[in-house]
Scaffold this active site. Sequence first.
Site, PDB file in Angstrom:
ATOM      1  N   VAL A  81      -1.347   2.608   4.542  1.00  0.00           N
ATOM      2  CA  VAL A  81      -0.733   1.437   5.185  1.00  0.00           C
ATOM      3  C   VAL A  81       0.482   1.893   6.002  1.00  0.00           C
ATOM      4  CG1 VAL A  81       0.530  -0.705   4.705  1.00  0.00           C
ATOM      5  CG2 VAL A  81      -1.599  -0.207   3.494  1.00  0.00           C
ATOM      6  N   GLY A  82       1.279   2.792   5.407  1.00  0.00           N
ATOM      7  CA  GLY A  82       2.476   3.315   6.097  1.00  0.00           C
ATOM      8  C   GLY A  82       2.103   3.975   7.411  1.00  0.00           C
TER       9      GLY A  82
ATOM     10  N   CYS B 139      19.889   8.304  -3.856  1.00  0.00           N
ATOM     11  CA  CYS B 139      19.896   9.293  -2.775  1.00  0.00           C
ATOM     12  C   CYS B 139      21.245  10.007  -2.688  1.00  0.00           C
ATOM     13  CB  CYS B 139      19.566   8.623  -1.448  1.00  0.00           C
ATOM     14  SG  CYS B 139      20.594   7.190  -1.097  1.00  0.00           S
TER      15      CYS B 139
ATOM     16  N   GLU C 235      16.470   7.360   6.680  1.00  0.00           N
ATOM     17  CA  GLU C 235      17.448   7.554   5.591  1.00  0.00           C
ATOM     18  C   GLU C 235      16.720   8.335   4.511  1.00  0.00           C
ATOM     19  OE1 GLU C 235      20.511   6.918   5.652  1.00  0.00           O
ATOM     20  OE2 GLU C 235      20.870   5.218   6.971  1.00  0.00           O
TER      21      GLU C 235
ATOM     22  N   GLY D  97       0.859  -1.174   0.000  1.00  0.00           N
ATOM     23  CA  GLY D  97       0.000   0.000   0.000  1.00  0.00           C
ATOM     24  C   GLY D  97       0.893   1.220   0.000  1.00  0.00           C
ATOM     25  N   ASP D  98       0.265   2.371   0.261  1.00  0.00           N
ATOM     26  CA  ASP D  98       1.077   3.595   0.258  1.00  0.00           C
ATOM     27  C   ASP D  98       0.938   4.266   1.629  1.00  0.00           C
ATOM     28  OD1 ASP D  98       2.831   5.378  -0.877  1.00  0.00           O
ATOM     29  OD2 ASP D  98       1.406   6.245  -2.271  1.00  0.00           O
TER      30      ASP D  98
HETATM   31  P1  NAD Z   1       8.768   8.307  -0.768  1.00  0.00           P
HETATM   32  O1  NAD Z   1       9.102   9.063   0.454  1.00  0.00           O
HETATM   33  O2  NAD Z   1       7.738   8.826  -1.691  1.00  0.00           O
HETATM   34  O3  NAD Z   1       8.324   6.804  -0.418  1.00  0.00           O
HETATM   35  C1  NAD Z   1       9.111   5.959   0.395  1.00  0.00           C
HETATM   36  C2  NAD Z   1       8.220   4.915   1.044  1.00  0.00           C
HETATM   37  O4  NAD Z   1       7.360   5.559   1.987  1.00  0.00           O
HETATM   38  C3  NAD Z   1       7.314   4.177   0.064  1.00  0.00           C
HETATM   39  O5  NAD Z   1       7.249   2.812   0.430  1.00  0.00           O
HETATM   40  C4  NAD Z   1       5.960   4.859   0.280  1.00  0.00           C
HETATM   41  O6  NAD Z   1       4.869   4.042  -0.068  1.00  0.00           O
HETATM   42  C5  NAD Z   1       6.013   5.134   1.778  1.00  0.00           C
HETATM   43  N1  NAD Z   1       5.130   6.183   2.290  1.00  0.00           N
HETATM   44  C6  NAD Z   1       4.550   7.197   1.614  1.00  0.00           C
HETATM   45  N2  NAD Z   1       3.848   7.974   2.467  1.00  0.00           N
HETATM   46  C7  NAD Z   1       3.983   7.439   3.707  1.00  0.00           C
HETATM   47  C8  NAD Z   1       3.504   7.786   5.007  1.00  0.00           C
HETATM   48  N3  NAD Z   1       2.738   8.855   5.209  1.00  0.00           N
HETATM   49  N4  NAD Z   1       3.855   7.018   6.055  1.00  0.00           N
HETATM   50  C9  NAD Z   1       4.664   5.939   5.877  1.00  0.00           C
HETATM   51  N5  NAD Z   1       5.135   5.553   4.672  1.00  0.00           N
HETATM   52  C10 NAD Z   1       4.798   6.298   3.599  1.00  0.00           C
HETATM   53  O7  NAD Z   1      10.165   8.116  -1.518  1.00  0.00           O
HETATM   54  P2  NAD Z   1      10.429   7.482  -2.933  1.00  0.00           P
HETATM   55  O8  NAD Z   1       9.888   8.390  -3.985  1.00  0.00           O
HETATM   56  O9  NAD Z   1      10.004   6.061  -2.916  1.00  0.00           O
HETATM   57  O10 NAD Z   1      12.041   7.512  -2.954  1.00  0.00           O
HETATM   58  C11 NAD Z   1      12.756   8.637  -3.345  1.00  0.00           C
HETATM   59  C12 NAD Z   1      13.330   9.386  -2.160  1.00  0.00           C
HETATM   60  O11 NAD Z   1      13.990   8.471  -1.286  1.00  0.00           O
HETATM   61  C13 NAD Z   1      14.397  10.383  -2.582  1.00  0.00           C
HETATM   62  O12 NAD Z   1      14.235  11.585  -1.872  1.00  0.00           O
HETATM   63  C14 NAD Z   1      15.704   9.702  -2.187  1.00  0.00           C
HETATM   64  O13 NAD Z   1      16.770  10.598  -1.978  1.00  0.00           O
HETATM   65  C15 NAD Z   1      15.285   8.981  -0.961  1.00  0.00           C
HETATM   66  N6  NAD Z   1      16.211   7.868  -0.678  1.00  0.00           N
HETATM   67  C16 NAD Z   1      17.046   7.965   0.393  1.00  0.00           C
HETATM   68  C17 NAD Z   1      17.966   6.962   0.634  1.00  0.00           C
HETATM   69  C18 NAD Z   1      18.936   7.037   1.787  1.00  0.00           C
HETATM   70  O14 NAD Z   1      19.520   6.014   2.123  1.00  0.00           O
HETATM   71  N7  NAD Z   1      19.138   8.180   2.396  1.00  0.00           N
HETATM   72  C19 NAD Z   1      18.026   5.855  -0.221  1.00  0.00           C
HETATM   73  C20 NAD Z   1      17.142   5.799  -1.296  1.00  0.00           C
HETATM   74  C21 NAD Z   1      16.232   6.810  -1.521  1.00  0.00           C
END
Ligand code: NAD
Length: 482
Positions: free
Chosen positions: A208-209, A281, A247, A204-205
């Site tokens: 679920v998160g 990232c 992260e 989910g998104d």
């Molecule tokens: P995102 O924040 O949109 O989603 C990350 C995860 O969070 C997904 O599984 C999503 O479904 C979930 N999510 C969304 N809303 C939520 C909520 N309210 N509560 C809990 N979970 C929720 O990120 P993305 O687009 O999947 O990834 C890109 C971003 O991730 C970039 O900013 C990148 O820099 C960062 N990133 C950081 C690292 C690191 O190690 N620092 C590594 C990879 C990516």
Amino acid sequence: MSLVHITGFINGEFLPMSNQLQPVYDPGNTTNQIGTISNTPLHDVENAVKSAHQAFLKWKDTSIQERQDLLKKASELIFQQKDKLKELLVSEHGGMLWEAETDFYLGSGVMSMYAKAPHDILIPKEIAEDTGWIRIHKRPKGVISAIVPWNMPIVLTMMKLGPLLLAGNTVVLKPSPFAALALTQLLAKIAEVFPKGVINVVHGDADVGNLMTSHPLVRKVAFTGGTATGAAVMASAAQSIKDVTLELGGNDAAIILENIDFKAILPKLLKGVFTRSGQICFAVKRIYVPRDKLDLYFDLLCEEVDKYKIGHGLDAEASFGPLNNKKQWSIVQKFIENAKVSDQCEVRELGQKINPEQWDQGYYILPHAVKTMENSLEIVQLEQFGPIIPLIGYETVEQAIEYANDNEQGLCSSVWSDNIELAYEIAKKIEAGSTFINSHSFDSLQLGMPFGGVKQSGIGRELDINETLKSYLEPHSIRYIK
Ligand code: NAD
């Protein structure tokens, strides 16, 4: 490739397909459906947490040797599953085949590292006193909610799974809806190796998160993703005082010093910029060069990048693939449009389309380079997460450091120079979790080296065995006084 349909799994059982089905399309050809994700109804997310809690009551008492034996099996499984799952991963997340392979190799390596890790930190310590003793036990926390993004889903998952399982915790894990298929298939295989309920997966998104970060039985949230989502996760976890590891996004600066052969370092530097179409990232997202070299270096960089060919991740000819999803594609397009109309920078579109007639069927963007003297430009200040790179001129090294630090993100960074001691002196002044000298890509990482960000790039460190294990443990002090 036949369609792949996935559901979550709880306590060793796959859930039935729910009525919340989400089709998955290839970001390199959005007319091509790859599979379906069955999103997990909230009552089943609740069940997943309860199942992880039940499993925890036994798993916490398993021996360290037993846990490490299972982690070793998991590491081998990831390696074995690579060839079966890598093309599926490319088709759902848009990367190149070699990038998907790297994801599996790194994931397997991380699990292997924890399978062999020295674990003194898990062993109780005793402090003898004249009046009795103090015994300090390290307890696992309990159920961990792990939430991961789409860009490197395998290794980013294993960076959580390895240490949390070794420490004796259990997990409810949520992949990103933009890269859930291969990861779920892999996790189902890994979960079979462990006792039922130790590893549970839901889909989910945000809904679920949100339950995963607020549920009272969850003791910690291990999250990798964007900074804005990280803030929402932290706010939700705060309601019940849960620990968090975050992260988050990065806007990594690369500082190029005077005394270096720019042409010679370009291949390495560009690998740091354009791998995964810039969707890493810790990709290089800003390049600082001496002002008097700005024009020359910009031309040299453009000449090199203009040779790139952009196409599908399964096309061996491609330098990089499409962006992962429409939202990310639109964000990067907007950055490019805004930069094009700014009178403070010059923008060059580079590279070639491998398949022009199918270009609009995928989230493709040609590489772009931007030349500017203005550090406050949007394209410099914000994380692009796409194939666009600004070169910014600086007057003095002090100004380059000031520019690099003038940002809310602080994940990684790099300094490029023939004078390693000078580079080291500058590296120490950069506000970041890691600074690399004369490199800035996957090759710069080392298992065991702490990885994580400062400022709004996150809280906590992964990959460092002791620091990371510690973050999944609670010291419990027991004191006896005669
Ligand atoms: P995102 O924040 O949109 O989603 C990350 C995860 O969070 C997904 O599984 C999503 O479904 C979930 N999510 C969304 N809303 C939520 C909520 N309210 N509560 C809990 N979970 C929720 O990120 P993305 O687009 O999947 O990834 C890109 C971003 O991730 C970039 O900013 C990148 O820099 C960062 N990133 C950081 C690292 C690191 O190690 N620092 C590594 C990879 C990516």
